[in-house]
Design an enzyme around this catalytic site. Sequence first.
Site, mmCIF file in Angstrom:
data_model
loop_
_atom_site.group_PDB
_atom_site.id
_atom_site.type_symbol
_atom_site.label_atom_id
_atom_site.label_comp_id
_atom_site.label_asym_id
_atom_site.label_seq_id
_atom_site.Cartn_x
_atom_site.Cartn_y
_atom_site.Cartn_z
ATOM 1 N N LYS A 1 0.766 -1.201 -0.005
ATOM 2 C CA LYS A 1 0.090 0.159 -0.053
ATOM 3 C C LYS A 1 0.730 1.292 -0.067
ATOM 4 N N LEU A 2 2.214 1.075 0.325
ATOM 5 C CA LEU A 2 2.969 1.991 0.640
ATOM 6 C C LEU A 2 2.551 3.320 1.626
ATOM 7 N N ASP B 1 -3.780 -2.038 -1.440
ATOM 8 C CA ASP B 1 -3.967 -2.493 -0.057
ATOM 9 C C ASP B 1 -4.665 -3.815 0.320
ATOM 10 N N THR C 1 -5.553 -3.013 9.219
ATOM 11 C CA THR C 1 -4.528 -3.847 8.248
ATOM 12 C C THR C 1 -4.217 -5.236 9.031
ATOM 13 N N THR D 1 5.166 -12.395 14.849
ATOM 14 C CA THR D 1 6.048 -12.057 15.583
ATOM 15 C C THR D 1 6.090 -12.649 17.177
ATOM 16 N N ASP D 2 7.251 -12.575 17.763
ATOM 17 C CA ASP D 2 7.207 -13.272 19.296
ATOM 18 C C ASP D 2 6.314 -12.435 20.141
ATOM 19 N N GLU D 3 6.214 -11.370 19.636
ATOM 20 C CA GLU D 3 5.201 -10.392 20.939
ATOM 21 C C GLU D 3 3.932 -11.012 21.135
ATOM 22 N N TYR E 1 -0.639 -3.584 18.820
ATOM 23 C CA TYR E 1 -0.083 -4.262 17.710
ATOM 24 C C TYR E 1 0.189 -5.944 17.953
ATOM 25 N N LYS F 1 -1.646 -8.810 15.734
ATOM 26 C CA LYS F 1 -0.889 -9.850 15.151
ATOM 27 C C LYS F 1 -1.310 -11.193 15.664
ATOM 28 N N ASN G 1 14.045 -7.713 14.596
ATOM 29 C CA ASN G 1 14.689 -7.649 13.674
ATOM 30 C C ASN G 1 15.614 -6.296 13.450
ATOM 31 N N TYR H 1 13.668 4.125 26.981
ATOM 32 C CA TYR H 1 12.362 4.108 27.802
ATOM 33 C C TYR H 1 12.695 3.508 29.168
ATOM 34 N N ASP I 1 8.711 5.885 30.419
ATOM 35 C CA ASP I 1 8.423 4.400 29.686
ATOM 36 C C ASP I 1 7.222 4.424 28.822
ATOM 37 N N HIS J 1 4.837 -1.657 28.685
ATOM 38 C CA HIS J 1 6.068 -2.081 27.987
ATOM 39 C C HIS J 1 6.316 -3.340 28.506
HETATM 40 P P1 NAD Z 1 7.329 -2.437 7.929
HETATM 41 O O1 NAD Z 1 6.398 -1.510 9.189
HETATM 42 O O2 NAD Z 1 8.734 -1.730 7.847
HETATM 43 O O3 NAD Z 1 6.745 -2.420 6.711
HETATM 44 C C1 NAD Z 1 5.234 -2.808 6.486
HETATM 45 C C2 NAD Z 1 4.888 -2.772 5.184
HETATM 46 O O4 NAD Z 1 3.630 -3.071 4.911
HETATM 47 C C3 NAD Z 1 5.255 -1.455 4.300
HETATM 48 O O5 NAD Z 1 5.885 -1.692 3.333
HETATM 49 C C4 NAD Z 1 3.796 -0.932 4.220
HETATM 50 O O6 NAD Z 1 3.525 0.117 3.355
HETATM 51 C C5 NAD Z 1 3.021 -2.084 3.950
HETATM 52 N N1 NAD Z 1 1.638 -2.242 4.574
HETATM 53 C C6 NAD Z 1 1.056 -1.498 5.504
HETATM 54 N N2 NAD Z 1 -0.048 -1.712 5.218
HETATM 55 C C7 NAD Z 1 -0.768 -2.308 4.299
HETATM 56 C C8 NAD Z 1 -1.806 -2.706 3.824
HETATM 57 N N3 NAD Z 1 -2.960 -2.275 4.485
HETATM 58 N N4 NAD Z 1 -1.895 -3.414 2.561
HETATM 59 C C9 NAD Z 1 -0.582 -3.328 1.715
HETATM 60 N N5 NAD Z 1 0.542 -2.943 2.474
HETATM 61 C C10 NAD Z 1 0.428 -2.512 3.575
HETATM 62 O O7 NAD Z 1 7.328 -3.687 8.846
HETATM 63 P P2 NAD Z 1 8.629 -4.748 8.863
HETATM 64 O O8 NAD Z 1 9.408 -4.399 10.264
HETATM 65 O O9 NAD Z 1 9.144 -4.901 7.719
HETATM 66 O O10 NAD Z 1 7.655 -6.011 9.604
HETATM 67 C C11 NAD Z 1 7.211 -6.751 8.300
HETATM 68 C C12 NAD Z 1 6.254 -8.274 8.967
HETATM 69 O O11 NAD Z 1 7.043 -8.611 9.914
HETATM 70 C C13 NAD Z 1 5.147 -7.438 9.755
HETATM 71 O O12 NAD Z 1 4.139 -8.282 9.776
HETATM 72 C C14 NAD Z 1 5.810 -7.568 11.356
HETATM 73 O O13 NAD Z 1 4.674 -7.841 12.207
HETATM 74 C C15 NAD Z 1 6.536 -8.726 11.220
HETATM 75 N N6 NAD Z 1 7.694 -8.767 12.111
HETATM 76 C C16 NAD Z 1 8.772 -7.735 12.188
HETATM 77 C C17 NAD Z 1 9.545 -7.823 13.157
HETATM 78 C C18 NAD Z 1 10.527 -6.601 13.291
HETATM 79 O O14 NAD Z 1 11.191 -6.812 14.090
HETATM 80 N N7 NAD Z 1 10.380 -5.427 12.477
HETATM 81 C C19 NAD Z 1 9.661 -8.970 13.906
HETATM 82 C C20 NAD Z 1 9.093 -10.099 13.713
HETATM 83 C C21 NAD Z 1 8.205 -10.065 12.714
HETATM 84 P P1 TYD Z 2 11.336 -1.273 19.210
HETATM 85 O O1 TYD Z 2 12.190 -1.100 18.218
HETATM 86 O O2 TYD Z 2 10.038 -0.371 19.072
HETATM 87 O O3 TYD Z 2 10.574 -2.850 19.001
HETATM 88 P P2 TYD Z 2 9.399 -3.659 20.009
HETATM 89 O O4 TYD Z 2 8.853 -2.716 20.852
HETATM 90 O O5 TYD Z 2 8.524 -4.174 18.895
HETATM 91 O O6 TYD Z 2 10.135 -4.665 20.625
HETATM 92 O O7 TYD Z 2 11.660 -1.288 20.687
HETATM 93 C C1 TYD Z 2 12.617 -2.262 21.059
HETATM 94 C C2 TYD Z 2 13.003 -2.083 22.534
HETATM 95 O O8 TYD Z 2 13.541 -0.690 22.554
HETATM 96 C C3 TYD Z 2 11.520 -1.763 23.345
HETATM 97 O O9 TYD Z 2 11.794 -2.512 24.715
HETATM 98 C C4 TYD Z 2 11.361 -0.330 23.410
HETATM 99 C C5 TYD Z 2 12.772 0.325 23.477
HETATM 100 N N1 TYD Z 2 12.743 1.620 22.673
HETATM 101 C C6 TYD Z 2 13.295 2.718 23.687
HETATM 102 O O10 TYD Z 2 13.934 2.527 24.729
HETATM 103 N N2 TYD Z 2 13.479 3.955 23.010
HETATM 104 C C7 TYD Z 2 13.097 4.138 21.714
HETATM 105 O O11 TYD Z 2 13.076 5.198 21.337
HETATM 106 C C8 TYD Z 2 12.346 3.284 21.114
HETATM 107 C C9 TYD Z 2 11.549 3.380 19.774
HETATM 108 C C10 TYD Z 2 12.302 1.834 21.728
#
Ligand code: NAD
Ligand code: TYD
Length: 353
Positions: free
Chosen positions: A32-33, A57, A98, A132-134, A158, A162, A188, A215, A288, A292
């Site tokens: 969807k960008l 989308d 989404t 996600t592990d969350e 979030y 998920k 990641n 935080y 915080d 959290h």
């Molecule tokens: P991101 O937020 O960087 O990217 C999300 C992408 O999805 C974007 O390109 C956005 O434009 C697109 N998008 C959002 N809503 C949309 C919609 N309605 N239709 C089509 N496209 C849409 O996310 P990310 O960090 O690359 O994460 C990707 C996936 O991996 C997610 O499902 C997330 O839950 C999962 N994940 C992420 C992490 C992490 O640490 N980032 C860890 C575990 C799992």
């Molecule tokens: P984040 O990268 O948002 O991933 P997630 O909450 O999905 O694990 O945050 C990673 C950890 O870092 C989380 O414990 C929250 C903390 N955090 C900060 O302390 N300061 C910040 O500005 C952000 C964005 C995150």
Amino acid sequence: MILVTGGAGFIGANFVLDWLRQSDEAVLNVDKLTYAGNLGTLRSLADDSKHVFTRVDICDGEALRALFAKHQPRAVVHFAAESHVDRSIHGPAEFVQTNVVGTFTLLEAARNYWAGLDQAGKDAFRFLHVSTDEVFGSLSAEDPQFSETTPYAPNSPYSATKAGSDHLVRAYHHTYGLPTLTTNCSNNYGPYQFPEKLIPLMIANALAGKPLPVYGDGQNVRDWLYVGDHCSAIREVLARGKPGETYNIGGWNEKKNLDVVHTLCDLLDAARPKADGSYRDQITYVKDRPGHDRRYAIDASKLERELGWKPAETFETGLAKTVRWYLDHAQWVEEVQSGEYRNWVELNYAGRA
Ligand code: NAD
Ligand code: TYD
């Protein structure tokens, strides 16, 4: 070809770039960008006929049905989501839309298409859901790591959305027989991560001479995985995972946030020394995050045992690569720090001082 959703985001784009480097199979990239999607990340694919990008989308069922009919993908790899916990606290509606409604809509389009395939096509088809592990909630320091059988206990909008999407995927396998695979991965980091998440935010703020906002007490623990390792795990699960199964993906890398920030500062001190003092001097403790989660930890032994996957990067090698990448790609960071990004920084950090 394979259909990838969210392939202009952080992990999706890394996945698409890695896929096309290693395979002749084309990718239909459906995104969807939103603020998190960035075509600049995919610039190197501009002349690659194996990459087809379409701005759609995943809540648009009609558009999805047309894409399945036209491109006949053999698999879906579903990354598209709203992905940032802090944004889900400020505005949960988009996450429900989404992550839950979008995943449902995509599942319906996939199921309709899959039902019309011949038996061989049906057997070969895969719907891989990236989660996600969350979804497992928060651990105390003594708790064992999350396994595939840990009960779901999501705590943020979030992770709740998920979790909802994971349950729908499970139900589509159980009820309709759709050959689904679900992966639950830890945090990641790596190239092209939007600078709202911890690691790229700290790098960008450090280089800009801004405070590094930690935080709470900075003692929250996350398991960190280099994005290239997440992509290799997804390829393994797609190729050899058992339909209906879930796989935990992790880096065996539990770190306290403050330790992550210290390591980043030390890497930056070495690579781009300040005129005076250390980047550590910019660390600021801020209010915080509500609710959290204290600790996430992943037991990824099923993936190693059954599919032979292990991460290639250690935290040290992955983080060093990542810092180098951000130092070398200042323009990419500048491009994504648009007006919308500045509004977000104001919304999330102004009240925390
Ligand atoms: P991101 O937020 O960087 O990217 C999300 C992408 O999805 C974007 O390109 C956005 O434009 C697109 N998008 C959002 N809503 C949309 C919609 N309605 N239709 C089509 N496209 C849409 O996310 P990310 O960090 O690359 O994460 C990707 C996936 O991996 C997610 O499902 C997330 O839950 C999962 N994940 C992420 C992490 C992490 O640490 N980032 C860890 C575990 C799992
Ligand atoms: P984040 O990268 O948002 O991933 P997630 O909450 O999905 O694990 O945050 C990673 C950890 O870092 C989380 O414990 C929250 C903390 N955090 C900060 O302390 N300061 C910040 O500005 C952000 C964005 C995150």
